[in-house]
Design an enzyme around this catalytic site. Structure first.
Site, PDB file in Angstrom:
ATOM      1  N   ARG A   1       0.862  -1.056   0.220  1.00  0.00           N
ATOM      2  CA  ARG A   1       0.001  -0.105   0.115  1.00  0.00           C
ATOM      3  C   ARG A   1       0.935   1.204  -0.006  1.00  0.00           C
ATOM      4  O   ARG A   1       0.560   2.277  -0.710  1.00  0.00           O
ATOM      5  CB  ARG A   1      -0.833   0.062   1.052  1.00  0.00           C
ATOM      6  CG  ARG A   1      -1.778   1.456   1.339  1.00  0.00           C
ATOM      7  CD  ARG A   1      -2.700   1.354   2.249  1.00  0.00           C
ATOM      8  NE  ARG A   1      -3.045   0.601   3.564  1.00  0.00           N
ATOM      9  CZ  ARG A   1      -2.211   0.752   4.555  1.00  0.00           C
ATOM     10  NH1 ARG A   1      -1.311   1.805   4.579  1.00  0.00           N
ATOM     11  NH2 ARG A   1      -2.233  -0.254   5.427  1.00  0.00           N
TER      12      ARG A   1
ATOM     13  N   TYR B   1     -17.801  17.323 -12.622  1.00  0.00           N
ATOM     14  CA  TYR B   1     -18.121  15.994 -12.811  1.00  0.00           C
ATOM     15  C   TYR B   1     -19.135  15.510 -11.723  1.00  0.00           C
ATOM     16  O   TYR B   1     -19.008  16.112 -10.557  1.00  0.00           O
ATOM     17  CB  TYR B   1     -16.901  15.238 -12.782  1.00  0.00           C
ATOM     18  CG  TYR B   1     -17.160  13.827 -12.683  1.00  0.00           C
ATOM     19  CD1 TYR B   1     -17.538  13.079 -13.889  1.00  0.00           C
ATOM     20  CD2 TYR B   1     -16.956  12.816 -11.717  1.00  0.00           C
ATOM     21  CE1 TYR B   1     -17.936  11.871 -14.095  1.00  0.00           C
ATOM     22  CE2 TYR B   1     -17.147  11.527 -11.701  1.00  0.00           C
ATOM     23  CZ  TYR B   1     -17.664  11.055 -12.943  1.00  0.00           C
ATOM     24  OH  TYR B   1     -17.920   9.449 -12.811  1.00  0.00           O
TER      25      TYR B   1
ATOM     26  N   ASP C   1      -9.123  19.299 -12.560  1.00  0.00           N
ATOM     27  CA  ASP C   1      -9.284  18.001 -13.179  1.00  0.00           C
ATOM     28  C   ASP C   1      -9.098  18.019 -14.649  1.00  0.00           C
ATOM     29  O   ASP C   1      -9.846  18.734 -15.454  1.00  0.00           O
ATOM     30  CB  ASP C   1     -10.695  17.840 -12.903  1.00  0.00           C
ATOM     31  CG  ASP C   1     -11.255  16.476 -13.302  1.00  0.00           C
ATOM     32  OD1 ASP C   1     -10.580  15.752 -14.496  1.00  0.00           O
ATOM     33  OD2 ASP C   1     -12.235  15.592 -12.665  1.00  0.00           O
TER      34      ASP C   1
ATOM     35  N   LYS D   1     -10.168   7.124 -18.388  1.00  0.00           N
ATOM     36  CA  LYS D   1     -10.631   7.934 -19.684  1.00  0.00           C
ATOM     37  C   LYS D   1      -9.569   7.667 -20.586  1.00  0.00           C
ATOM     38  O   LYS D   1      -9.060   6.652 -21.008  1.00  0.00           O
ATOM     39  CB  LYS D   1     -11.196   9.266 -19.491  1.00  0.00           C
ATOM     40  CG  LYS D   1     -12.047   9.353 -18.165  1.00  0.00           C
ATOM     41  CD  LYS D   1     -13.378   8.424 -18.314  1.00  0.00           C
ATOM     42  CE  LYS D   1     -14.278   8.259 -16.855  1.00  0.00           C
ATOM     43  NZ  LYS D   1     -14.276   9.569 -16.342  1.00  0.00           N
TER      44      LYS D   1
HETATM   45  C1  LIG Z   1     -14.937   9.805 -14.929  1.00  0.00           C
HETATM   46  C2  LIG Z   1     -14.491  11.227 -14.401  1.00  0.00           C
HETATM   47  C3  LIG Z   1     -14.081  11.463 -13.079  1.00  0.00           C
HETATM   48  C4  LIG Z   1     -14.144  10.140 -12.300  1.00  0.00           C
HETATM   49  O1  LIG Z   1     -13.309   9.164 -12.244  1.00  0.00           O
HETATM   50  P1  LIG Z   1     -13.590   7.611 -12.396  1.00  0.00           P
HETATM   51  O2  LIG Z   1     -12.309   7.136 -12.561  1.00  0.00           O
HETATM   52  O3  LIG Z   1     -14.485   7.271 -12.900  1.00  0.00           O
HETATM   53  O4  LIG Z   1     -13.492   7.275 -10.643  1.00  0.00           O
HETATM   54  C5  LIG Z   1     -13.635  12.588 -12.682  1.00  0.00           C
HETATM   55  N1  LIG Z   1     -13.665  13.651 -13.493  1.00  0.00           N
HETATM   56  C6  LIG Z   1     -13.819  13.807 -14.890  1.00  0.00           C
HETATM   57  C7  LIG Z   1     -13.880  14.934 -15.785  1.00  0.00           C
HETATM   58  C8  LIG Z   1     -14.282  12.375 -15.238  1.00  0.00           C
HETATM   59  O5  LIG Z   1     -14.681  12.365 -16.614  1.00  0.00           O
END
Ligand SMILES: *Cc1c(COP(=O)(O)O)cnc(C)c1O
Length: 386
Positions: free
Chosen positions: A50, A102, A174, A199
């Protein structure tokens, strides 16, 4: 030397491109949960997985370099990266956060942070004066997401950073939609960049993961402590899949972005489409700012049809894109924000943000542009038969 190379070269050539022990041209997957120590006095580089795992560490080192950061931290999901970053805040602190954030970040802010005594204010992050007006004595963090999801609003990153510096509070961004290929917020003064690596970074719809990157030693220390304390780390197989995805990140972004740009202009003139949101449109608010802080408009766009019925018909008729939650994959993904990414948002809040019942989001993959256009055209034609 690696510092001066272009990002497409740096995606492939870095300290971990070959294994120092056996020459393997792929990072080894280390499953061990614990590590043998030679003596009480002399602990090795790793003790418990971890806290540190060589496969994860390779991913973290590679990714820190791509964002021009010093330290990256890998997490079990994008939300784990974001939630752990929020743990930098304490009870009594105030968070200023973009109003079209998000859906999962919205949920974490409104339903979890509030319970921990962390206040927040949602703000239209495109309006620097409004952001300034929300700052309080106890404001400790400004959270940005640009381009925003799904209406592609653009935050002027440098202006928000200047506000935060004057107010002595942290900035978080983000960067999921852009990836370090198209936007490097640390270079613009942002303190912490967070990602859903699920993504574009992973890119193949086969791994859930997240990353956070910093370049300030104090923040690296605090986030590393929280990563270990909170414990939302990815397993070694997931880290390997992310590293595999990174190798083609630049190529995928460039191809998908070009098709997305062409499709956005094409969709804009289809009679069934009321409106298209895409950071590449020069006449849309904020897009000049986007051009000045990024290297491209990206591969995600949104478009609005007449109503929910039209969306329902269209999504049934369209054949190539998968109709799903998520984005940033090799296959194009069509999603319905009202019932997917923003399902956690109350209806009135959602519609107020422009996320209407007619809005669809498209993340462009690697299919042929001609095939996508033909498929969309036949799906639009089906609307006339309603
Ligand atoms: C999908 C997404 C998240 C969250 O990510 P996960 O991997 O699904 O937990 C956060 N911000 C944006 C812009 C996203 O598209």
């Amino acid at each position: 030397m690696t510092e001066s190379l272009d990002i497409q070269t740096r995606l492939l050539h870095h300290r971990h491109k070959t294994d120092p022990h056996n020459g393997a041209v792929s990072v080894g997957v280390q499953h061990a949960s614990t590590f043998h120590q030679n003596s009480l006095e002399q602990f090795g580089a790793y003790d418990y997985a971890r806290s540190g795992n060589p496969t994860r560490e390779a991913l973290e080192e590679i990714f820190a370099g791509l964002e021009n950061g010093t330290d990256a931290f890998a997490f079990a999901s994008g939300m784990a990266a974001i939630s752990t970053t929020f743990m930098l805040l304490s009870s009594g602190d105030h968070l200023v956060i973009t109003e079209d954030v998000y859906g999962g970040t919205f949920r974490m802010t409104t339903e979890v942070l509030t319970r921990l005594g962390i206040e927040h204010t949602f703000v239209d992050m495109t309006r620097v004066d409004e952001v300034k007006a929300t700052l309080q004595d106890n404001t400790k963090m400004i959270f940005m997401e640009t381009p925003s999801n799904p209406t592609m609003k653009i935050t002027p990153i440098r202006d928000i950073v200047a506000l935060a510096e004057a107010h002595d509070c942290l900035t978080v961004l983000d960067n999921t939609f852009m990836t370090p290929v198209l936007q490097r917020p640390l270079d613009l003064g942002v303190d912490i960049v967070v990602h859903s690596a699920t993504k574009f970074i992973g890119g193949h719809s086969d791994v859930v993961s997240g990353l956070a990157v910093v370049k300030r030693p104090d923040l690296a220390g605090r986030l590393g402590f929280l990563q270990n304390s909170f414990g939302a780390i990815p397993g070694p197989d997931d880290c390997w899949l992310i590293m595999r995805g990174l190798k083609t990140l630049h190529t995928r972004m460039m191809v998908s972005q070009e098709v997305a740009s062409n499709l956005a202009h094409w969709l804009d003139v289809q009679p069934e489409v009321k409106r298209v949101y895409y950071p590449g449109f020069s006449d849309q608010l904020g897009n000049a700012i986007h051009a000045g802080q990024s290297d491209g408009p990206g591969a995600v766009l949104s478009f609005e049809l007449a109503d929910r019925e039209a969306v329902s018909r269209f999504s049934q008729a369209v054949e190539i894109p998968v109709f799903a939650v998520s984005l940033g994959a090799v296959e194009s993904i069509l999603s319905y924000p009202a019932k997917m990414s923003h399902a956690a948002m109350p209806d009135h809040e959602r519609v107020a943000r422009g996320i209407t019942d007619g809005l669809l989001r498209l993340s462009v993959g690697l299919e042929s542009e001609a095939d996508l256009k033909r498929d969309f055209r036949q799906a639009f034609d089906s609307l006339a038969r309603m």
